[in-house]
Write an enzyme that holds these catalytic residues in place. Structure first.
Site, PDB file in Angstrom:
ATOM      1  CB  THR A  75      41.189  43.879  23.942  1.00 56.68           C
ATOM      2  OG1 THR A  75      40.163  44.710  23.410  1.00 56.68           O
ATOM      3  CG2 THR A  75      42.370  43.825  22.988  1.00 56.68           C
ATOM      4  CD  GLN A 116      49.358  26.913  44.721  1.00 56.95           C
ATOM      5  OE1 GLN A 116      50.525  26.588  44.478  1.00 56.95           O
ATOM      6  NE2 GLN A 116      49.053  28.130  45.133  1.00 56.95           N
ATOM      7  CG  HIS A 138      50.549  34.565  39.515  1.00 58.32           C
ATOM      8  ND1 HIS A 138      50.909  34.573  40.843  1.00 58.32           N
ATOM      9  CD2 HIS A 138      49.199  34.497  39.501  1.00 58.32           C
ATOM     10  CE1 HIS A 138      49.804  34.521  41.596  1.00 58.32           C
ATOM     11  NE2 HIS A 138      48.760  34.485  40.795  1.00 58.32           N
ATOM     12  CG  ASN A 158      45.917  27.741  48.423  1.00 58.92           C
ATOM     13  OD1 ASN A 158      44.952  26.983  48.354  1.00 58.92           O
ATOM     14  ND2 ASN A 158      45.878  28.886  49.068  1.00 58.92           N
ATOM     15  CB  CYS A 166      44.282  35.565  49.087  1.00 63.88           C
ATOM     16  SG  CYS A 166      45.098  34.697  47.772  1.00 63.88           S
TER      17      CYS A 166
HETATM   18  N1  PLP Z   1      43.269  29.035  43.510  1.00 64.89           N
HETATM   19  C1  PLP Z   1      44.349  28.655  44.214  1.00 64.89           C
HETATM   20  C2  PLP Z   1      44.448  27.262  44.735  1.00 64.89           C
HETATM   21  C3  PLP Z   1      45.372  29.585  44.460  1.00 64.89           C
HETATM   22  O1  PLP Z   1      46.441  29.221  45.155  1.00 64.89           O
HETATM   23  C4  PLP Z   1      45.246  30.905  43.955  1.00 64.89           C
HETATM   24  C5  PLP Z   1      46.271  31.933  44.245  1.00 64.89           C
HETATM   25  O2  PLP Z   1      46.762  32.034  45.361  1.00 64.89           O
HETATM   26  C6  PLP Z   1      44.101  31.229  43.192  1.00 64.89           C
HETATM   27  C7  PLP Z   1      43.129  30.268  43.005  1.00 64.89           C
HETATM   28  C8  PLP Z   1      43.913  32.573  42.604  1.00 64.89           C
HETATM   29  O3  PLP Z   1      44.682  32.733  41.439  1.00 64.89           O
HETATM   30  P1  PLP Z   1      45.024  34.210  40.909  1.00 64.89           P
HETATM   31  O4  PLP Z   1      46.090  34.741  41.804  1.00 64.89           O
HETATM   32  O5  PLP Z   1      45.497  34.011  39.505  1.00 64.89           O
HETATM   33  O6  PLP Z   1      43.771  35.002  40.954  1.00 64.89           O
END
Ligand code: PLP
Length: 392
Positions: free
Chosen positions: A237, A179, A201, A151, A325
């Site tokens: 659910t 990704q 998303h 990512n 994140c």
């Molecule tokens: N794995 C990767 C490679 C990601 O880029 C992300 C999100 O940034 C995630 C996992 C986490 O996904 P989510 O935002 O749906 O929790």
């Protein structure tokens, strides 16, 4: 002018996706597990159809698709579920140093509970060597988890090769393909994976809904306990509208894959060549080949990534300096450190990720506003002053 260049963090939701979801947020609000009346059956049928669409999109069978609350949940479930189910066979897990925190922090958690984890190094482009995977296998290895595409720096890993290694040693193989959808072909058979995580998303679907593909015959423990949804494996659910939206989004993304790759690569390459040409003391992080078609990541010497983001934001440009994140933390990105960048260079990094709605005008605008931002920040840097003095 507002320019969104953070499509690796999230994407806008397509109108077709919203249109598909709306009925299940309004009139068709039944509980997908309520089979004794029509409105429940309608919701249940929508989930079933969505499961079929997702299965077809990734070359899986309908009963191998499990809906989750996110990509993070899918990663947690795959890794903890496999670790707990296989604990009588062994306690060793192999992953890489550049996984998303959804994988890394899950592995760190398991280490506190008696599991051993090998975090494989990567080369300067973020690539894992299949030989390193094979050499790390011990008679205690129960799981290999290696992401399909990174990512932050866009590296696409040799998943099919690693899949063959895992299979020959009869070890479960999970890949975080969050990704990948809409950017590379995802086919669970060709990739040779036992489990694969997705998140809506990232491909123009809604937030808060994901998928874990689990190959038939693979037994992992439940992560979420409760009711009998998702064939008793993931209680809660069903998020009917979210699931319908995810299915619509994956259908669009995979139907138009080649066209999408062509379009996104064009904008990515314009950004890469424009920035490398216009800005001195700048490097591209990640590979030039086997790279996500929408990702560009740079390090600019003598500047701070956060300051670049703030000044870009003032110009209306949304970008990122690492994974979304990790924002809020002052540590440099673990991915940039793993590819060998020194702290001070990793700190001056910028991720620009293009998307479905990127235009030539957006790219022109970034190429116009970014060079003076870097220049301005360097003018304030005592380190850069020294460099300039030495050169003049
Ligand atoms: N794995 C990767 C490679 C990601 O880029 C992300 C999100 O940034 C995630 C996992 C986490 O996904 P989510 O935002 O749906 O929790």
């Amino acid at each position: 002018m507002d320019v969104y260049m953070d499509n690796n963090a999230t994407t806008y939701m397509k109108k077709e996706v919203l249109d598909a979801m709306l009925p299940y947020l309004t009139q068709q609000y039944g509980n997908g597990s309520s089979k004794f009346y029509k409105i429940g059956r309608v919701a249940g049928a929508a989930v079933r159809d969505a499961r079929d669409v997702v299965a077809k999109a990734i070359g899986a069978k309908i009963n191998e698709i499990y809906f989750t609350g996110s990509g993070t949940e899918a990663d947690n479930w795959a890794i903890k579920g496999a670790a707990f189910a296989k604990k009588d066979k062994g306690n060793h897990i192999i992953t890489t140093q550049i996984e998303h925190h959804a994988v890394l922090h899950t592995c760190e958690y398991l280490e506190k509970h008696g599991y051993e984890v090998t975090y494989l190094p990567v080369d300067e482009y973020g690539m894992v060597k299949p030989d390193d995977v094979e050499n790390a296998i011990t008679d205690k290895t129960i799981l290999i988890s290696i992401m399909t595409a990174n990512n932050e720096i866009g590296t696409i890993q040799p998943i099919a090769q690693i899949g063959k290694i895992a299979k020959s040693h009869k070890i479960l193989f999970h890949t975080d393909a969050v990704q990948a959808i809409g950017h590379i072909r995802v086919n669970v058979e060709e990739m040779g994976v036992d489990m694969l995580s997705l998140s809506a998303h990232k491909f123009h679907g809604p937030k808060g809904v994901g998928v874990l593909y689990i190959k038939n015959g693979v037994k992992i423990d439940n992560l979420i306990h409760g009711g009998g949804q998702e064939r008793g494996k993931r209680a809660s659910t069903e998020n009917v509208a979210g699931i319908v939206g995810l299915a619509k989004a994956i259908e669009i993304a995979t139907e138009n894959l080649d066209e999408n790759i062509k379009k996104l690569s064009y904008f990515r390459d314009r950004l890469i060549s424009g920035i490398l040409e216009k800005i001195p003391y700048c490097r591209l992080n990640g590979p030039t080949e086997n790279r996500l078609c929408n990702n560009a990541n740079f390090s600019f010497r003598y500047v701070e990534g956060e300051s670049i983001l703030m000044l870009l934001d003032m110009k209306g440009v949304a970008a990122s300096s690492g994974s979304a994140c990790a924002s809020g933390s002052l540590d440099p990105s673990h991915v940039l450190l793993a590819i060998g960048l020194p702290h001070e260079i990793a700190h001056g990094s910028l991720r620009l990720s293009v998307g479905d709605n990127t235009t030539d005008k957006d790219v022109d605008y970034v190429l116009e506003v970014l060079p003076p931002i870097i220049e301005r920040l360097r003018a304030m840097s005592p380190l850069y002053e020294g460099v300039e003095r030495r050169e003049n």
